[in-house]
Scaffold this motif. Sequence first.
Motif, mmCIF file in Angstrom:
data_model
loop_
_atom_site.group_PDB
_atom_site.id
_atom_site.type_symbol
_atom_site.label_atom_id
_atom_site.label_comp_id
_atom_site.label_asym_id
_atom_site.label_seq_id
_atom_site.Cartn_x
_atom_site.Cartn_y
_atom_site.Cartn_z
ATOM 1 N N GLU A 185 40.697 43.445 25.175
ATOM 2 C CA GLU A 185 40.474 43.605 26.605
ATOM 3 C C GLU A 185 41.125 44.883 27.115
ATOM 4 O O GLU A 185 41.991 45.467 26.459
ATOM 5 N N TYR A 218 36.092 43.318 28.010
ATOM 6 C CA TYR A 218 36.585 42.344 27.043
ATOM 7 C C TYR A 218 35.530 42.094 25.969
ATOM 8 O O TYR A 218 34.337 42.354 26.164
ATOM 9 N N ARG A 244 38.396 47.787 40.784
ATOM 10 C CA ARG A 244 39.095 47.268 39.606
ATOM 11 C C ARG A 244 38.060 46.780 38.592
ATOM 12 O O ARG A 244 37.234 45.918 38.906
ATOM 13 N N MET A 254 35.802 43.547 38.933
ATOM 14 C CA MET A 254 36.641 42.448 39.391
ATOM 15 C C MET A 254 36.805 42.431 40.903
ATOM 16 O O MET A 254 36.802 41.368 41.526
ATOM 17 N N TYR A 283 37.203 45.528 34.410
ATOM 18 C CA TYR A 283 37.802 44.809 33.288
ATOM 19 C C TYR A 283 36.782 44.748 32.158
ATOM 20 O O TYR A 283 35.602 44.464 32.384
ATOM 21 N N GLN A 307 41.646 47.093 31.229
ATOM 22 C CA GLN A 307 41.324 47.137 32.645
ATOM 23 C C GLN A 307 41.687 48.499 33.215
ATOM 24 O O GLN A 307 42.504 49.224 32.651
#
Length: 212
Positions: free
Chosen positions: A202, A196, A192, A95, A194, A204
């Motif tokens: 999901e 899903y 960062r 991210m 993530y 993170q």
Amino acid sequence: MNSKGVSQIISAVLLVAVATVAATGYYLWFTSLQKSTQTEVGENLKKGSLRHLNELSIHAIPVYYFPDSRFIQELAFELENLGVCDYEKVELRIMSVEALNGSVEWIALQVQNGELLYINGSKAGIVECPKKSGITFYRKDGVICSLNFDPSEKESLHNPTYLVGKIEKGKSREANAYLFINSTNLSEILIRVYAYSKEGAEAQKLIRFVIK
């Protein structure tokens, strides 16, 4: 027919009518209750099946020092399915990458079978191990390699989404990501990530990467 007989007939008709209304009311109530229960159970099952991929852990990241702070790092992640069903088409995405002091320029790269790929899937470069020429490429196991490519082609190379695939219930899968860091005077960066699935699961994680 006398009035007493008529009264008995009327009473019987009224009794049948009351019984019919009562039976109809009970049927409607029972049907409504059954639908409500089925809906509630269905929603609970749906919520249960959408439990998060709540175990997103990262393997040890070695600490490196580069005089020019220009390098490529392979990152390793492990995604574990702790839900109640299999997760299909799980993906991992970088991210953001931020510097704690100053700024950082970065590109997320796609490397498959030792080849660097453009967004369209064509070959953009080759990872050479041991290191020969080009930008230093550190594998997740610490082996020093190199990769020749043109960082100015960011628009054609930057692809931060990595397909992990199916993760069965109670199982885990490893996923790798590749970051090109192009900056100077960095000491720490924050990455960062993530994850899903198409079912809505999901997770993170924020990773602290130390360069010294």
